[in-house]
Design an enzyme around this catalytic site. Sequence first.
Site, short mmCIF file in Angstrom:
data_model
loop_
_atom_site.label_atom_id
_atom_site.label_comp_id
_atom_site.label_asym_id
_atom_site.label_seq_id
_atom_site.Cartn_x
_atom_site.Cartn_y
_atom_site.Cartn_z
N GLU A 28 33.29 69.31 12.71
CA GLU A 28 32.41 69.93 13.71
C GLU A 28 31.38 68.93 14.25
O GLU A 28 31.21 67.84 13.69
CB GLU A 28 31.69 71.15 13.12
CG GLU A 28 30.79 70.80 11.95
CD GLU A 28 29.52 71.64 11.90
OE1 GLU A 28 28.85 71.78 12.95
OE2 GLU A 28 29.19 72.11 10.80
N LYS A 90 24.04 73.94 21.79
CA LYS A 90 24.71 74.34 20.55
C LYS A 90 25.80 75.32 20.98
O LYS A 90 25.51 76.38 21.54
CB LYS A 90 23.69 75.00 19.62
CG LYS A 90 24.29 75.62 18.38
CD LYS A 90 23.21 76.25 17.52
CE LYS A 90 23.80 77.30 16.61
NZ LYS A 90 22.77 77.99 15.82
N ASP A 146 21.23 89.65 12.55
CA ASP A 146 21.67 88.30 12.92
C ASP A 146 22.84 87.90 12.02
O ASP A 146 22.64 87.58 10.85
CB ASP A 146 20.50 87.32 12.79
CG ASP A 146 20.86 85.93 13.26
OD1 ASP A 146 22.05 85.65 13.49
OD2 ASP A 146 19.94 85.10 13.39
N SER A 148 26.19 85.38 11.94
CA SER A 148 26.80 84.23 12.61
C SER A 148 28.21 84.54 13.09
O SER A 148 29.00 85.17 12.37
CB SER A 148 26.84 83.04 11.66
OG SER A 148 27.55 81.97 12.26
N ALA A 149 28.54 84.02 14.28
CA ALA A 149 29.92 84.14 14.79
C ALA A 149 30.89 83.36 13.90
O ALA A 149 32.10 83.59 13.98
CB ALA A 149 29.99 83.61 16.22
N ASP A 150 30.38 82.49 13.04
CA ASP A 150 31.26 81.79 12.09
C ASP A 150 32.06 82.82 11.28
O ASP A 150 33.25 82.63 11.01
CB ASP A 150 30.46 80.93 11.10
CG ASP A 150 29.77 79.75 11.76
OD1 ASP A 150 29.92 79.56 12.98
OD2 ASP A 150 29.06 79.01 11.03
N LYS A 167 23.94 78.01 2.89
CA LYS A 167 22.58 77.72 2.44
C LYS A 167 21.79 78.97 2.14
O LYS A 167 22.01 80.01 2.75
CB LYS A 167 21.84 76.96 3.55
CG LYS A 167 22.03 75.49 3.45
CD LYS A 167 21.18 74.75 4.43
CE LYS A 167 21.69 73.32 4.48
NZ LYS A 167 21.34 72.63 5.70
N1 PSU Z 1 24.40 75.61 8.18
C1 PSU Z 1 24.11 74.40 7.68
N2 PSU Z 1 24.18 73.32 8.49
C2 PSU Z 1 24.57 73.43 9.81
C3 PSU Z 1 24.90 74.73 10.29
C4 PSU Z 1 24.80 75.78 9.46
O1 PSU Z 1 23.76 74.28 6.53
O2 PSU Z 1 24.62 72.43 10.53
C5 PSU Z 1 25.38 74.86 11.72
C6 PSU Z 1 26.92 74.94 11.74
O3 PSU Z 1 27.40 74.30 12.88
C7 PSU Z 1 27.16 76.44 11.83
C8 PSU Z 1 26.00 76.89 12.70
O4 PSU Z 1 28.40 76.78 12.39
O5 PSU Z 1 24.90 76.10 12.27
C9 PSU Z 1 25.71 78.37 12.58
O6 PSU Z 1 24.81 78.77 13.54
P1 PSU Z 1 24.54 80.34 13.80
O7 PSU Z 1 23.85 80.84 12.57
O8 PSU Z 1 23.66 80.37 15.02
O9 PSU Z 1 25.88 80.96 14.03
MN MN Z 2 22.58 84.00 14.81
#
Ligand code: PSU
Ligand code: MN
Length: 315
Positions: A28, A90, A146, A148-150, A167
């Site tokens: 990524e 992002k 909230d 994540s889309a992950d 984390k």
């Molecule tokens: N968690 C980490 N380091 C990161 C990210 C998450 O410890 O760099 C980054 C990754 O790219 C992850 C994104 O996919 O943040 C998630 O963001 P969000 O919560 O907005 O979906």
């Molecule tokens: Mn989010």
Amino acid sequence: MNELPKFFEVLPEIKRALDQGQPIVALESAVITHGLPYPENHTLAEDMEDEVRAQSAIPATIAVIDGKIRVGLTVPNLLTLAESSGKLRKLSSRDLGAAIVQQASGGTTVAGTMAIAHQVGIRVFATGGIGGVHHDISRSRKGSMDISADLIMLANTPMIVVCAGAKAILNLVATVEYLETACVPVIGYQTDDFPAFYTSKSGLKTSARANTAEEIARLARAHWALGLRSAVLVVAPPPPDYAMPQEEVERAVNKALAEAQEQGIRGQAVTPFLLERVNRQTFGASLAANVALLLNNARLAGEIARYMVDTPGTS
Ligand code: PSU
Ligand code: MN
């Protein structure tokens, strides 16, 4: 390789590897643009690619530059991303269409990278920590919801994703429950515990354990042979020399969450804000741990990718 839309730029080396069925590992780029400071992000990105190559696999770092989806970065591409860290977009999966049309540049999150890697036909991906379900930092009683889309991409994309868990900036209990609901196997590499990125244990369990890269590849094949379309999440604890004291991490995370709440941080800004605050407060130790586990994950992903190569009769 599949016929791809014109806005894809796949490096020739990767095109060849896809056509010849060689092992490939997607990497990524939000970690470059929004995860680590310059110049550590630049060195890290190069070193991750080297770790993949050391396993006889081809690295494919994915990003969007000037509206082109890049699968594999050139030396100038990588420098552009690393130097402009913080200034570029992002890009989660939902943001890709707009970035293409508006000719923008940005780092792809786990979700964004998975969407692209899957489209190209890559089946193994290495990252640091996945996004997940956040703690509620909204000040109203409505709740921030909230997520994540992950997690949504993990639920819907057949791909092996190697990480060090998630984390403690996240609600790890809810994150692990979500993965269970979403039918995502969580495979502990040589562990039964779900790691919390800086620490090897979160107090939560994985759904299965695998002791070798080969076993992980076999497990993923079996999962997909059932017709399931979810990802296989591999969690590898951080290298023992870099794991951090839990109290130190907890203190930093609690402070970061309080600041985010106070400042009313919302949406896409939440994760980068929390990461930056924790990095700053634990400076040195957390950066070193972050880099060490990213390299470890790239190495393991390279090894797994070797076992994902199609040989007749093994699928
Ligand atoms: N968690 C980490 N380091 C990161 C990210 C998450 O410890 O760099 C980054 C990754 O790219 C992850 C994104 O996919 O943040 C998630 O963001 P969000 O919560 O907005 O979906
Ligand atoms: Mn989010």
